[in-house]
Motif scaffolding. Sequence first.
Motif, short mmCIF file in Angstrom:
data_model
loop_
_atom_site.label_atom_id
_atom_site.label_comp_id
_atom_site.label_asym_id
_atom_site.label_seq_id
_atom_site.Cartn_x
_atom_site.Cartn_y
_atom_site.Cartn_z
N ILE A 22 33.53 -28.47 43.35
CA ILE A 22 33.96 -29.87 43.32
C ILE A 22 32.85 -30.66 43.96
O ILE A 22 32.29 -30.24 45.00
N VAL A 23 32.53 -31.79 43.36
CA VAL A 23 31.45 -32.60 43.91
C VAL A 23 31.83 -34.08 43.91
O VAL A 23 32.61 -34.53 43.07
N GLY A 24 31.28 -34.77 44.85
CA GLY A 24 31.53 -36.22 44.94
C GLY A 24 31.23 -36.72 46.34
O GLY A 24 31.00 -35.92 47.26
N ARG A 25 31.22 -38.02 46.47
CA ARG A 25 30.97 -38.60 47.80
C ARG A 25 32.23 -38.48 48.65
O ARG A 25 33.32 -38.85 48.21
N GLY A 26 32.09 -37.95 49.83
CA GLY A 26 33.26 -37.78 50.67
C GLY A 26 32.89 -37.56 52.13
O GLY A 26 31.75 -37.81 52.54
N VAL A 27 33.86 -37.08 52.87
CA VAL A 27 33.65 -36.80 54.30
C VAL A 27 34.02 -35.34 54.55
O VAL A 27 35.07 -34.89 54.09
N HIS A 28 33.18 -34.67 55.29
CA HIS A 28 33.43 -33.26 55.59
C HIS A 28 33.66 -33.12 57.10
O HIS A 28 32.81 -33.51 57.90
N TYR A 29 34.82 -32.61 57.46
CA TYR A 29 35.16 -32.40 58.88
C TYR A 29 35.14 -30.92 59.18
O TYR A 29 35.55 -30.11 58.33
N ASP A 30 34.74 -30.61 60.42
CA ASP A 30 34.79 -29.19 60.80
C ASP A 30 36.23 -28.82 61.17
O ASP A 30 37.14 -29.65 61.09
N VAL A 31 36.39 -27.58 61.60
CA VAL A 31 37.75 -27.09 61.83
C VAL A 31 38.46 -27.87 62.93
O VAL A 31 39.69 -28.01 62.91
N TYR A 32 37.70 -28.41 63.89
CA TYR A 32 38.33 -29.19 64.97
C TYR A 32 38.29 -30.69 64.68
O TYR A 32 38.55 -31.50 65.56
N ARG A 33 37.90 -31.00 63.50
CA ARG A 33 37.83 -32.40 63.02
C ARG A 33 36.81 -33.22 63.80
O ARG A 33 37.00 -34.41 64.02
N ARG A 34 35.77 -32.56 64.22
CA ARG A 34 34.69 -33.26 64.90
C ARG A 34 33.50 -33.38 63.96
O ARG A 34 33.45 -32.73 62.92
N ASN A 35 32.53 -34.19 64.34
CA ASN A 35 31.27 -34.33 63.62
C ASN A 35 31.45 -34.56 62.12
O ASN A 35 31.01 -33.75 61.30
N PRO A 36 32.13 -35.58 61.72
CA PRO A 36 32.28 -35.82 60.28
C PRO A 36 30.93 -36.09 59.63
O PRO A 36 30.10 -36.81 60.19
N VAL A 37 30.74 -35.48 58.48
CA VAL A 37 29.49 -35.69 57.74
C VAL A 37 29.85 -36.42 56.46
O VAL A 37 30.71 -35.99 55.70
N VAL A 38 29.17 -37.50 56.23
CA VAL A 38 29.51 -38.34 55.09
C VAL A 38 28.40 -38.27 54.05
O VAL A 38 27.22 -38.28 54.41
N GLY A 39 28.79 -38.21 52.81
CA GLY A 39 27.78 -38.21 51.75
C GLY A 39 28.24 -37.39 50.57
O GLY A 39 29.44 -37.23 50.33
N GLU A 40 27.28 -36.87 49.83
CA GLU A 40 27.61 -36.06 48.65
C GLU A 40 28.13 -34.71 49.12
O GLU A 40 27.43 -33.97 49.82
N CYS A 41 29.35 -34.40 48.80
CA CYS A 41 29.95 -33.13 49.25
C CYS A 41 30.16 -32.24 48.02
O CYS A 41 30.86 -32.65 47.08
N LYS A 42 29.55 -31.06 48.05
CA LYS A 42 29.70 -30.12 46.93
C LYS A 42 30.34 -28.86 47.50
O LYS A 42 29.75 -28.18 48.34
N ILE A 43 31.55 -28.58 47.06
CA ILE A 43 32.33 -27.51 47.68
C ILE A 43 32.63 -26.43 46.64
O ILE A 43 33.18 -26.73 45.58
N PRO A 44 32.30 -25.18 46.95
CA PRO A 44 32.69 -24.09 46.03
C PRO A 44 34.21 -23.95 46.01
O PRO A 44 34.84 -23.98 47.07
N ILE A 45 34.75 -23.83 44.83
CA ILE A 45 36.20 -23.73 44.70
C ILE A 45 36.73 -22.50 45.44
O ILE A 45 37.81 -22.50 46.01
#
Lengths: 217, 529
Positions: free
Chosen positions: B76-99
């Motif tokens: 899945i790909v698109g602009r989004g926000v990626h949070y770690d397991v503790y919901r810290r350090n959000p990374v914003v931008g193009e997120c490409k996630i293996p299904i």
Amino acid sequence: MKIVNLFLFGFLLVGCAGSKVLPRYDQMHYNPYGAQIKISDGKGYRLQGELIAANDSGVWVLRNFNKEDAQALSPFPRIKNPIQTIDSGNFYFFPMSEVNGFTIKYARSRKYAAMMGATVITFGHGVISSISFPLNLIVSGAVAIAGSKAYQYNEGNLHKNELYQFARYPQGLPNPLDVRQLGNAVFQPALVTPKRIKGYETEDFAKNKQEKRGILE
Amino acid sequence: MKRSANRSWQVPLLLLLLVLVSCQTYYFRTTYDSANELLDRTNNLKQPPFLKAHLKNGEVVIWENQWKLDSSQQFIVGRGVHYDVYRRNPVVGECKIPISSVSLFETNRKLKNPEAGRIGALTVLGIADVALGVYCIMNPKACFGSCPTFYLNPNANYHYSDAEGFSSAILPRLAYTDADALPNLPATSNLDITMKNEAMETHVVRGVRLKIFPKEVGKTVLQGSNHRFYSVNNKINPIKATGLEGDVLPALLSPDHFERFSLAHPKSMKHREHIDLEFETKEIKDLGFQLHFRQTLMSTYLFYSAMDDMGNDFAAIFAEMDAKGGPFLKRFQRIQSSLGGIEVSVYDEATQTWKSAGEFSEFGPIAIENQMIQLPQFSSQHRVKVRLTMNQGLWRIDAAQLVHIEKEVTPQVIEPMGLNDRNSGNLVSLPNKENPLVTTPGQQFTWKFSLPSAGNSWVAFLESEGYYLEWSRSAWVKDKNIQRLTRMGVAPESYFRSEANNYKEFEKTMEREFWDSRYSDKKVVYENR
């Protein structure tokens, strides 16, 4: 006296509506945290906090650190406390078999209770303010109550087996998970709305992402 | 009976409360165990929903609606926000996630106007508040009230009241006799005058009578500010009138309710202003200056502010004022004298000074007073210059004229023949000082007079004597502020300065709406308008 009570009630509602552990209704779709839950066993024991995970065995709840305690104990000490405290002392487990009632709140409304302050405008109504003043308090109070009760589910409209949908980890507790590192949400729009994050369009993001999230690509 | 009446309005309110409190349940969230299921369910949607991918390691990625699911490439790909397991350090931008890394998909449909009902209710309430506020501005008598009003036409509203009685008699000790001109009596000799209590007050009326003078061609009778009556003739209109805003002549030419008034000074409610008038006449002997005037709502505002500040001591303070006079009464009177009336002076060309003629000081914002002041001896070649000095924002001037005073005249006094309660139709005994008529809000009485001949052959004045007692409002109890009340009386200058901003806010709407409500087709002489 009744009017004073209504004002006090309004101030209480203002306090509730200002909770920062829930996103505002128009930002709830970005929320990476769990909903707020209040669970009761029907015998006096109650638990409240952020819903971290839920499955057939029970519900895991993280206490809100801005509150004194997440638990309310039964006035009858002989009744067994179903709530189990885990590790950090801020993390709790409530067995599903003991869940008698619950309320889930997943977003907060606008701060309508502040509107009760606007009832002072009715002083410009002269003698009619004896009607318009209480009417304003009642309507704005009702709106404030409705606002504070919005965005909620309870056992009447959500089965307890569906609670997981509103958990921070609907897939279940990750393994490994250091529960002492779990923190509450503090909703500042910049953290939850992609478009509002400073530097969103800069090239640093790609680099940052490569460094921090190598597993993704 | 009273209880059931009270409940009659509580029922709809409680229903409204229930409607508002009852909450709508929104179903907006769906979860999917597999990407195929997500693809199937969201493929036909016009707008992709918000998507959350809960990863197996506890992290979460959130896309707004710019995401694509590539089933062949399994990501899945698109602009989004990626949070770690503790919901810290959000990374914003193009997120490409293996299904394969996703444990659960969650979609969130955006709710359409979830707050519309509540915002709507408050909007309706706000509109109702503003409408009621405008109504009160247009009908200050109905909302704020003051003293009894008299009508030749019993169906007229307060805008068309022909007279108002004893406006400043707020206590028994302040009772006085007030006379107002009745301009147009009907052609019948039997005259009915309706008296209404339209305010939250108790009116104590000791007597009402007519003072009449036979009409003569080219002449009329005016009441002087000294409360005596004068036969006058040869009315002269001003040819020039200048106020702080410039030319105000059109408003002052005739008594047509097209009034000149100004707004209060922004720095202090107490601030003097002038209107300079010029008249063209060579006959300057026995001149009188006639003025049609009434007050703005400034005095009403001050009166109600004072009572508001008394809070639950309202009754005690009024009782003390009445029994002993007391410091509060002096303070009340100091406020009145501090703002003052309309001072009239005439320019003496010989000494090149303004000579004082007297002062108009009739209180009341409803009925327009018509009074006259005799001008002192002065010298003038062609034009008579008259200056009105008054508190800015306190007075409305409808017309100003010079008249020639013929003589002082004595009225014929007509006592009422009977008194009827309009609500019950019953006859009521005529009041006197010992047995006054006491009226409460909503009551109306008809005074019956028998004139010597048809009414339109007389110049008449209605004289009323009594006082009124203001009713305490529950809203006043909570706003008690004796300190401010004391400052109002002890240091009025300071009070007028500090209260100026509050009053300007009130006045802005009040005066505008009051004026517009009735005279929208005419030009308004108005500061900053």
